[in-house]
Structure formats: C-alpha cells, structure tokens
Write an enzyme that holds these catalytic residues in place. Sequence first.
Site, PDB file in Angstrom:
ATOM      1  CG  ASP A  35      65.050  66.142  57.611  1.00 16.68           C
ATOM      2  OD1 ASP A  35      65.692  67.157  57.901  1.00 16.68           O
ATOM      3  OD2 ASP A  35      65.545  65.136  57.063  1.00 16.68           O
ATOM      4  CG  HIS A 182      62.190  63.054  60.852  1.00 16.09           C
ATOM      5  ND1 HIS A 182      63.191  62.221  61.296  1.00 16.09           N
ATOM      6  CD2 HIS A 182      62.263  63.065  59.507  1.00 16.09           C
ATOM      7  CE1 HIS A 182      63.839  61.726  60.245  1.00 16.09           C
ATOM      8  NE2 HIS A 182      63.297  62.226  59.142  1.00 16.09           N
TER       9      HIS A 182
END
Length: 212
Positions: A35, A182
Amino acid sequence: MRSYLVKTPRFVQKFFHHYAWRIKTDEKEIYLTFDDGPVPEFTPWVLETLKPYDAKATFFCVGENIQKHPHIYEQIKEGGHSIGNHTFNHLQGWKTPTKKYVKNILQAESYLEDAHSKDGKKLFRPPHGRIRPVQAKILRKKGYKIIMWDVLSGDFDQRLDKKICLDHTIKHINNGSIVVFHDSIKSFKNLDYVLPKVLEHFSERGYRFKSL
Ligand SMILES: [Zn+2]
C-alpha cells in the site's frame, strides 16, 4: 502494546463478508499487497526483491503518488502485478463525508484506468482499513471489489522489532492469505528485513505468490 491485530479474526471476516479478506483455496498461494506507493525510494526495491521468486503482488496506489511518479507506476505494470485504488490523498473513510470520499477515489481512478485485477474487477483498499458501509456500497455499484486483509504485517509500526514483525507475519500466513505491506518511508526499516525472508521462507515450502 500494539493497537492492531496481526490476524483478522474469522468472525470479523464473516461479519463483513462483502469485503475480501482472503482467497478461498487449498493451493499453496499467498497474496502479497503493498500500500501507499508508488514512490521512487522503495517501490523499485520491492519490485526487484519480488523478481527472483517470480512473485506477483498487488499494489494499492495513492493517486497523488502516481501523479508524481508515473514512471514508477509504469514499472509496477511492466512487472505484471495487479494494481488497486487507495484514494487520491489517502483519505480515511470514517472521517470523510461520503461524497468527498467517493470523488477522491474517482480522482485516483483517472490515473488507474487500465489497472484491474486478474478477473477484470477494479480493486479498492480503504486507507487504514476504514470505510463506512454506505461508502463501500457505492463503490461496489461502481464495479469495485473491496480488498481488506487476513494478515497485517505491522511493518509500519516503528516500535516493532523487525524480527518480531517477521515471526508473527510468517506465523499467521496460510493458504490464500492476503498480506499487507507498505512501500513507504515509515515501513522500510521492517520491510527491508521482512520481505526477503517471507519470500524465501514460503518459496522453500512450495508456496507461490500471486496477484489478486
Ligand atoms: Zn494506506
């Protein structure tokens, strides 16, 4: 104390059954997701790290980062990965009026027109995993599949020891798990250590890494 759960409890997954938490499969398959990119400092590193394992993943991109770094976005596409929408400005659904939230997602969509999942659906992951049912309903009507997760690595947690981050990530992954990482500054301290080891650990055990 951590303020989040590494493994999403099954009752939560059942209650919010409109959202995808894991992929139902008996195969040794893992669905890694990244992400908050694309960013030049970390996304290319992730792509290079996945390559030797022929690992495919799904990148939930922030629209303004695609706008700033279109060439990095192209690299993700060239790698054969799936790409999903993560809003234009990383908005938190619970705190954002629905109209503004949906508009922001559509703004990101204008940068994501050719990005779909393998089955042709548009993918959306709400920032912080927070979305109101009414917001989710509108997005589903617009053709989005809402993707949550089965395993939250905690890579973003600056106080988390990288070895513990690795141990609990490995412990909670099983067939069909959707795992959150992430490609961002705050996560790199952990990701740099954890991602290569997760790839190695599960490859040795016959798992494959697939995109959504
Ligand atoms: Zn995010």
